[in-house]
Structures are given as structure tokens and as C-alpha cells.
Design a protein around this motif. Structure first.
Motif, short mmCIF file in Angstrom:
data_model
loop_
_atom_site.label_atom_id
_atom_site.label_comp_id
_atom_site.label_asym_id
_atom_site.label_seq_id
_atom_site.Cartn_x
_atom_site.Cartn_y
_atom_site.Cartn_z
N UNK A 42 -29.63 12.78 -6.13
CA UNK A 42 -30.03 12.18 -7.41
C UNK A 42 -30.43 10.71 -7.22
N UNK A 43 -29.87 10.10 -6.19
CA UNK A 43 -30.17 8.71 -5.90
C UNK A 43 -30.04 8.51 -4.40
N UNK A 44 -30.70 7.48 -3.90
CA UNK A 44 -30.63 7.17 -2.47
C UNK A 44 -30.94 5.70 -2.29
N UNK A 45 -30.13 5.03 -1.50
CA UNK A 45 -30.30 3.60 -1.22
C UNK A 45 -30.31 2.77 -2.51
N UNK A 46 -29.49 3.21 -3.45
CA UNK A 46 -29.38 2.48 -4.71
C UNK A 46 -30.53 2.68 -5.67
N UNK A 47 -31.39 3.66 -5.40
CA UNK A 47 -32.55 3.93 -6.25
C UNK A 47 -32.52 5.37 -6.74
N UNK A 48 -32.97 5.62 -7.97
CA UNK A 48 -33.04 7.01 -8.44
C UNK A 48 -34.08 7.79 -7.64
N UNK A 49 -33.77 9.05 -7.36
CA UNK A 49 -34.71 9.88 -6.60
C UNK A 49 -35.80 10.41 -7.53
N UNK A 50 -37.03 10.42 -7.03
CA UNK A 50 -38.17 10.92 -7.78
C UNK A 50 -38.99 11.81 -6.85
N UNK A 51 -39.21 13.05 -7.27
CA UNK A 51 -39.97 13.99 -6.45
C UNK A 51 -41.46 13.80 -6.66
N UNK A 52 -42.17 13.50 -5.58
CA UNK A 52 -43.62 13.36 -5.65
C UNK A 52 -44.21 14.69 -6.10
#
Length: 318
Positions: free
Chosen positions: A8-18
Motif C-alpha cells: 500500500x505504501x513504500x519508502x514513505x509514499x503511497x503506492x500507485x499502479x501505473x
């Protein structure tokens, strides 16, 4: 026993699917999300490398900070060497990249123990400013010893982590590493390491900044706990995670009989097989010192055969 959600998040950023080629979704700012680029494991209409090429054309990749590699075609039988090659070839187009995760697949796509991997260290060589690397899947995974000046967080999630990988990580010089998380797994899925293979990690000699250590999801959790109990690196840790494995009274007693753990901010032992008397001893020893102790047993259930054999399981195996 499986992973049910994508990151759902990675490296403190929300995940967004291209999005796929037919979608008309509006794209977020390049530096505002962790971009997940994915294909399909079965009957892929578009190979991962083609999806990544679209991503490079559609997004200002000079500002991309975090990238998540999702599924690639036939991941149960095909390693991601083509994925690694595509990422390495695009290194000049990703100057701001600081975090990379390879293998964000859930059980419905490919069980963790089926995911084929490859040598991931070319990614570290290609991205000398990378601060975080995550990998899921242990089959054919390789990690020969490297030196990397910037890496602060390394996570390897497997149902079985090969001893060769454990030894390669232990032999690596990672002077900036603060957080190390290894899912050691079980022999059934290639986890053939022994507690002695962890000695270079537990000495801390090549990891001067390590503050958060997780050695988890292991059948040999008692042996790991015994090794940790006298490990030099523990004295400078802030958090210790021995969760998700087959930790019993033997391992708990080793922790209680070893060096003091009262300096820790947190000790995570969730998903365990420790009896109530030793759980209480852990509470009485650590909680008055302010240690956040996680003893949630979760789904750590035991099975017993008709002959009296007791079976215990790690949290994630397949």
C-alpha cells in the motif's frame, strides 16, 4: 500462510499502479507516489518490459523517487533478469530513484515460495544513491557480497532464503544500513541456512549503523534466538524482530538468559509458540523498562498427528 495484499505504501509514499494501455487515468506527480509497474503472471497481454517502456515515456522519470516491480510474465517459472536489465539500462533516466522493490506479488498471482528471482546486486551497482531495496521470493535468488555506500534499508521476503544469500549479505559492506529484514523461511522452500550463517550479521562489524534487525519467518527461530542472545550487534539495536516463526519456550529462555534487552524500544515476537509462563517472564523483564513487547500469537496454531507429533508453522510459507 500467504501474502494477500500488494504494497500500500513504500519508502514513505503511497503506492500507485501505473495504468494499463487502455486506461485513461490521470497520473499523479512523479515524486508523490511509489510507482508500481506490473504485468500479469498468467497470459500476459503486455510483458513487464513493455509496460516499463510505456512508463518511461509517460512519466517524468527524473523526479521518480520510488519504484515497485509487480508481476512479470510466468514468475513461477521465469526469473526477472530481463526486468533487472531494463532497470539498469534506464538508470540515467532515474537520477532521483532512492527506493526499489522487486516482486510485489500476492498469493493469487504467485505464491511467495514460487517466485523466481535472480541476482539483484546489479541494481545496487547501477543505483549508487539507492537508499532502500526490497525483494520478494527466494527461488534462484542471488546476492553476492557487495559494497554500497548509501543503502539504509534492505528487506528480503521469502518462504525460504538460501544460505548463499544469507552469507552474501553478511559479507557485504553496507556502512549506511540501518534496517535489515530477512525472512529466513523453511527448508521445504529452499531455506537451507543455519544460525551460524548469521554470525557476520550478528557481529555487526560491517553494519556500523544498524539499529533495526528482523530475522523472522523461520523454522529455526529458537536457534536464531540463541544466537541473538549473545550477539554483539544487539547492544546498539533499537528494535529486534524475531516474529512470524517457530519460536518456542527454548528460544524465549535463551533470550531471557542472554544479554539484557531492556535498552530496546521494541521486541517483536508475534506469531510464536511460547507458553504462558515464559510469556509472563518476558513481560515482567522487559515492559517495566519501557520495551514495547509484541506477544500476539496470531494464527500460530499447532497440529498434532495421531502418533503425537506436533507440527508448528511459520507465518508465510506458500
Amino acid at each position: 500462510m500467504t501474502i494477500g495484499d500488494h504494497l500500500h505504501a513504500f519508502h514513505g509514499l503511497p503506492a500507485f499502479t501505473f495504468p494499463d494501455p487502455e486506461a485513461k487515468a490521470e497520473l499523479p506527480a512523479p515524486d508523490s507516489v511509489a510507482w508500481r509497474v506490473t504485468s500479469d503472471v498468467y497470459d500476459a497481454d503486455e510483458e513487464w518490459e513493455s509496460a516499463f517502456a510505456r512508463f518511461l515515456d509517460a512519466v517524468d522519470t527524473t523526479a521518480v523517487r520510488a519504484l515497485v516491480v509487480g508481476a512479470w510474465q510466468e514468475a513461477y517459472d521465469t526469473d526477472p533478469s530481463g526486468v533487472v536489465e531494463a532497470l539498469v539500462a534506464a538508470r540515467d533516466r532515474l537520477p532521483a530513484l532512492r527506493a526499489l522493490f522487486v516482486g510485489d506479488m500476492v498469493g493469487e498471482e504467485c505464491e511467495i515460495s514460487w517466485i523466481h528471482q535472480t541476482d539483484v546486486t546489479p541494481l545496487l551497482a547501477a543505483f549508487p544513491a539507492l537508499e532502500e531495496l526490497g525483494v520478494r521470493g527466494g527461488t534462484e535468488l542471488r546476492f553476492p557480497a557487495v559494497r554500497h555506500e548509501a543503502l539504509r534499508r534492505l528487506t528480503v521476503q521469502t518462504g525460504g532464503l538460501p544460505a548463499e544469500v544469507v552469507r552474501g549479505i553478511g559479507a557485504s559492506d553496507l556502512p549506511a544500513l540501518e534496517h535489515l529484514d530477512l525472512w529466513l523461511g523453511t527448508p521445504d522452500y529452499g531455506g537451507d541456512s543455519e544460525a551460524s550463517d548469521l554470525e557476520p550479521i550478528l557481529s555487526g562489524a560491517r553494519l556500523p549503523r544498524l539499529r533495526h534487525l528482523a530475522l523472522r519467518n523461520s523454522e529455526m527461530q529458537d536457534a536464531v534466538a540463541a544466537a541473538v542472545a549473545s550477539a554483539p550487534v544487539v547492544a546498539r539495536l533499537e528494535t529486534l524482530d524475531l516474529s512470524m516463526g517457530v519460536l518456542t519456550d527454548e528460544g524465549a529462555a535463551a533470550l531471557l538468559g542472554g544479554q539484557p534487552l531492556t535498552h530496546l524500544k521494541a521486541l517483536d515476537l508475534h506469531h510464536h509458540y511460547i507458553g504462558e509462563p515464559l510469556q509472563e517472564r518476558l513481560r515482567q523483564t522487559l515492559e517495566p523498562a519501557g520495551v514495547l513487547l509484541d506477544l500476539d500469537r496470531g494464527d500460530a496454531d499447532e497440529d498434532e498427528d495421531g502418533d503425537g507429533t506436533v507440527w508448528r508453522y511459520v507465518a508465510v510459507g506458500e
